[in-house]
Design a protein around this motif. Structure first.
Motif, PDB file in Angstrom:
ATOM      1  N   GLN A   1      29.350  49.686  39.288  1.00 58.38           N
ATOM      2  CA  GLN A   1      30.523  50.003  38.468  1.00 58.38           C
ATOM      3  C   GLN A   1      31.723  49.122  38.836  1.00 58.38           C
ATOM      4  N   ILE A   2      31.875  48.821  40.119  1.00 54.59           N
ATOM      5  CA  ILE A   2      32.997  47.955  40.525  1.00 54.59           C
ATOM      6  C   ILE A   2      32.844  46.581  39.885  1.00 54.59           C
TER       7      ILE A   2
ATOM      8  N   LYS B   1      31.142  45.864  37.192  1.00 50.53           N
ATOM      9  CA  LYS B   1      31.349  46.004  35.736  1.00 50.53           C
ATOM     10  C   LYS B   1      32.841  46.026  35.413  1.00 50.53           C
ATOM     11  N   ASP B   2      33.601  46.746  36.217  1.00 50.74           N
ATOM     12  CA  ASP B   2      35.048  46.812  35.995  1.00 50.74           C
ATOM     13  C   ASP B   2      35.687  45.432  36.147  1.00 50.74           C
ATOM     14  N   CYS B   3      35.242  44.680  37.174  1.00 55.33           N
ATOM     15  CA  CYS B   3      35.803  43.334  37.389  1.00 55.33           C
ATOM     16  C   CYS B   3      35.514  42.440  36.180  1.00 55.33           C
TER      17      CYS B   3
ATOM     18  N   MET C   1      37.669  43.610  33.248  1.00 56.11           N
ATOM     19  CA  MET C   1      39.109  43.394  33.402  1.00 56.11           C
ATOM     20  C   MET C   1      39.505  41.935  33.271  1.00 56.11           C
TER      21      MET C   1
END
Ligand SMILES: CC(C)(COP(=O)(O)OP(=O)(O)OC[C@H]1O[C@@H](n2cnc3c(N)ncnc32)[C@H](O)[C@@H]1OP(=O)(O)O)[C@@H](O)C(=O)NCCC(=O)NCCS
Length: 163
Positions: free
Chosen positions: A46-47, A49-51, A54
């Motif tokens: 998830q981290i 994916k967020d990067c 963003m």
């Protein structure tokens, strides 16, 4: 000049199989395989994916079609921050880390960064050697920044100025 040609020049590489590309969601399985094999406390899917979502400066280095390294940078208001840089364990110690970081310097500079920052565990001697060889200097220490078995450990903060 295309980015990949710049990379090959920077790397002194004649091998056409080496490619630097923005990371994509399809790279996630390879990223997670490397991340999990390298770190005791890996970032979650998830981290990453967020990067990617963003719009950070997310780069993958591919050799012969295989992802061998990745880096996540946040670049804003004249500062670049290396949030993660990781070389496949099978490819470590072969100069890829040095070359990848040097190329990331150029990317950061082109995006207007005047300096570049990163945190590193005091126990990560190899990374510290590399950062010092590239001209980074320690500018601080963040208390209890990283998880470690039985508690937390500090982070050393390094910076490099493009001046
Ligand atoms: C740290 C890391 C990025 C270095 O990349 P690498 O490809 O293994 O390093 P390189 O082969 O490019 O080495 C670059 C220089 O650093 C030095 N170095 C690298 N690892 C070293 C080690 N473990 N011990 C001593 N020196 C080391 C080398 O001597 C080399 O110097 P030289 O270019 O003058 O010969 C890589 O090992 C890695 O991904 N480690 C796991 C993830 C990690 O720790 N990331 C950094 C988090 S802050």
């Amino acid at each position: 000049m295309r980015l990949i040609d710049k990379v090959k020049m920077a790397f002194g590489v004649e091998d056409d199989s080496l490619h630097l590309r923005p990371l994509k969601n399809k790279d996630l399985p390879d990223i997670l395989r490397i991340e999990d094999s390298v770190y005791d406390y890996p970032w979650s899917e998830q981290i990453f994916k967020d990067c990617l979502a963003m719009g950070y400066s997310n780069w993958g280095l591919h050799s012969e079609g295989q992802l061998i390294a990745y880096a996540i940078l946040s670049i804003a208001v004249g500062e670049a921050h290396v949030l993660n840089i990781c070389i496949d364990p099978d490819k470590q110690g072969q100069g890829f880390g040095r070359m990848f970081l040097q190329e990331l310097f150029k990317v950061a500079k082109e995006k207007g960064a005047e300096s570049i920052f990163l945190e590193v565990r005091p126990t990560n001697k190899g990374a510290i050697v590399l950062y010092k060889k590239l001209g980074f200097t320690q500018i601080g220490q963040r208390k209890n920044y990283y998880p470690v078995e039985g508690g937390r450990e500090d982070a050393l903060v390094f910076s490099y100025s493009f001046d």
